[in-house]
Design a protein around this motif. Structure first.
Motif, PDB file in Angstrom:
ATOM      1  N   LEU A  73       0.807  -1.209   0.000  1.00  0.00           N
ATOM      2  CA  LEU A  73       0.000   0.000   0.000  1.00  0.00           C
ATOM      3  C   LEU A  73       0.848   1.270   0.000  1.00  0.00           C
ATOM      4  O   LEU A  73       0.318   2.365  -0.178  1.00  0.00           O
ATOM      5  CB  LEU A  73      -0.913   0.027   1.233  1.00  0.00           C
ATOM      6  CG  LEU A  73      -1.921  -1.108   1.364  1.00  0.00           C
ATOM      7  CD1 LEU A  73      -2.685  -0.976   2.669  1.00  0.00           C
ATOM      8  CD2 LEU A  73      -2.876  -1.106   0.182  1.00  0.00           C
ATOM      9  N   PRO A  75      -6.213   2.492  -2.228  1.00  0.00           N
ATOM     10  CA  PRO A  75      -5.471   1.680  -3.190  1.00  0.00           C
ATOM     11  C   PRO A  75      -6.091   1.747  -4.574  1.00  0.00           C
ATOM     12  O   PRO A  75      -7.311   1.809  -4.735  1.00  0.00           O
ATOM     13  CB  PRO A  75      -5.569   0.268  -2.611  1.00  0.00           C
ATOM     14  CG  PRO A  75      -5.937   0.471  -1.177  1.00  0.00           C
ATOM     15  CD  PRO A  75      -6.773   1.705  -1.145  1.00  0.00           C
ATOM     16  N   SER A 108      -1.157   3.909  -4.736  1.00  0.00           N
ATOM     17  CA  SER A 108      -2.203   4.362  -3.825  1.00  0.00           C
ATOM     18  C   SER A 108      -2.379   5.869  -3.922  1.00  0.00           C
ATOM     19  O   SER A 108      -1.426   6.614  -4.159  1.00  0.00           O
ATOM     20  CB  SER A 108      -1.849   3.982  -2.386  1.00  0.00           C
ATOM     21  OG  SER A 108      -1.697   2.598  -2.225  1.00  0.00           O
TER      22      SER A 108
END
Length: 321
Positions: free
Chosen positions: A115, A162, A169
């Motif tokens: 992420l 995301p 992200s």
């Protein structure tokens, strides 16, 4: 006319397997039933790993080990869980020495997704899934997993949205904060933030004060802040939606603090807690979950000691007719 104070919320032990090994708790709802998750990190010698196991509190849901997370360093990772399509997914800190990254583990497929690859030199900590109805938040790209809140460089809270597979992200700032829970809602999200305050840490958690703020569709401020516990110092916190309201739990120097707000704009009410003979000064990893107007609260007492145990309380938000 004076309002009759509510009876104290009573904590009682839960039959958590291997409680002396537990270092963190989370609560999730699976098929409408509360499930307590606990983690233990095995770091005496490589290979290091964190195990997560489940304890159904209402007789429904998974039981026993539900995830094993390998790691390079022996640090205790902070993590969160969410139920997605009947399976558990996790977001976990990955310690890299100087900085932490965040990864998402898909419970159904086992897929591991970064992420924070878009900022490899920033340190992300305290990840939590954005809680509540996803439809009331800005939607991630089609097919992307849910949004996650975190703290960057121990100073600023963000929400990470995301993108689809292979994309970076989208990072949305929330402002100065050292711990944060973000909840979906209407007309917009709510952020529960801990701001740093003077004092010694406890169990690795810095003291701070809790502030609650409404947010617009882009997570910008959308109103004045509330202070559910005033300027009382807290160490760890958690929160969940209660219909249009909010329930917050936090550990402090000598108490477990619980606050309830029935609706946006209403005043917070701090609820008394009966610790059941346990010492609140030893409490850590508080967590709270609201399912069908019933609140479930859990906390660790004397974590990572032979006397460790999980304590749980459950109570209805609506009084009986």
């Amino acid at each position: 006319m004076n309002e009759t104070p509510p009876p104290p919320l009573a904590l009682s032990p839960a039959a958590l397997p291997d409680a002396p090994l537990a270092d963190a708790l989370r609560l999730v709802a699976l098929d409408g039933a509360p499930v307590l998750l606990a983690s233990s990190t095995h770091s005496a010698a490589p290979p290091h790993r964190t195990d997560i196991w489940a304890l159904p509190l209402a007789g429904r849901g998974p039981s026993g080990a539900v995830a094993t997370i390998p790691q390079l360093l022996p640090a205790l990772p902070r993590w969160d869980a969410a139920a997605e399509g009947g399976a558990l997914s996790f977001v976990v800190e990955v310690a890299g020495g100087a900085v932490n990254a965040l990864v998402r583990l898909d419970g159904a497929s086992g897929l591991r997704t970064s992420l924070t690859a878009h900022r490899p030199f920033a340190s992300f900590s305290g990840p939590r899934f954005v809680r509540g109805a996803a439809g009331s938040l800005p939607a991630p790209s089609p097919g992307a997993p849910g949004s996650v809140s975190a703290v960057v460089d121990n100073a600023t809270a963000v929400v990470l949205e995301p993108a689809a597979a292979g994309g970076a992200s989208t990072e949305r700032p929330l402002g100065e904060c050292i711990d944060v829970v973000v909840l979906a809602g209407s007309p917009g999200p709510t952020a529960v933030c801990k701001r740093v305050a003077p004092g010694a840490s406890r169990g690795g958690a810095l003291p701070g004060t809790v502030r609650v703020s409404a947010r617009d569709a882009a997570y910008g401020p959308a109103g004045a802040e509330d202070a559910p516990f005033g300027d009382r110092r807290v160490f760890e916190l958690d929160a969940d939606r209660a219909g249009g309201g909010l329930v917050i739990v936090a550990t402090s120097a000598a108490h477990l603090l619980v606050a309830h707000r029935p609706a946006p704009g209403a005043a917070f009410r701090v609820l008394p807690v009966d610790a059941g003979g346990a010492d609140p000064a030893t409490f850590s990893s508080p967590c709270v979950l609201v399912t069908d107007r019933t609140v479930t609260l859990a906390v660790l007492s004397k974590a990572r000691t032979p006397d460790a145990r999980a304590l749980v309380a459950t109570w209805p938000l609506d009084p009986p007719p």
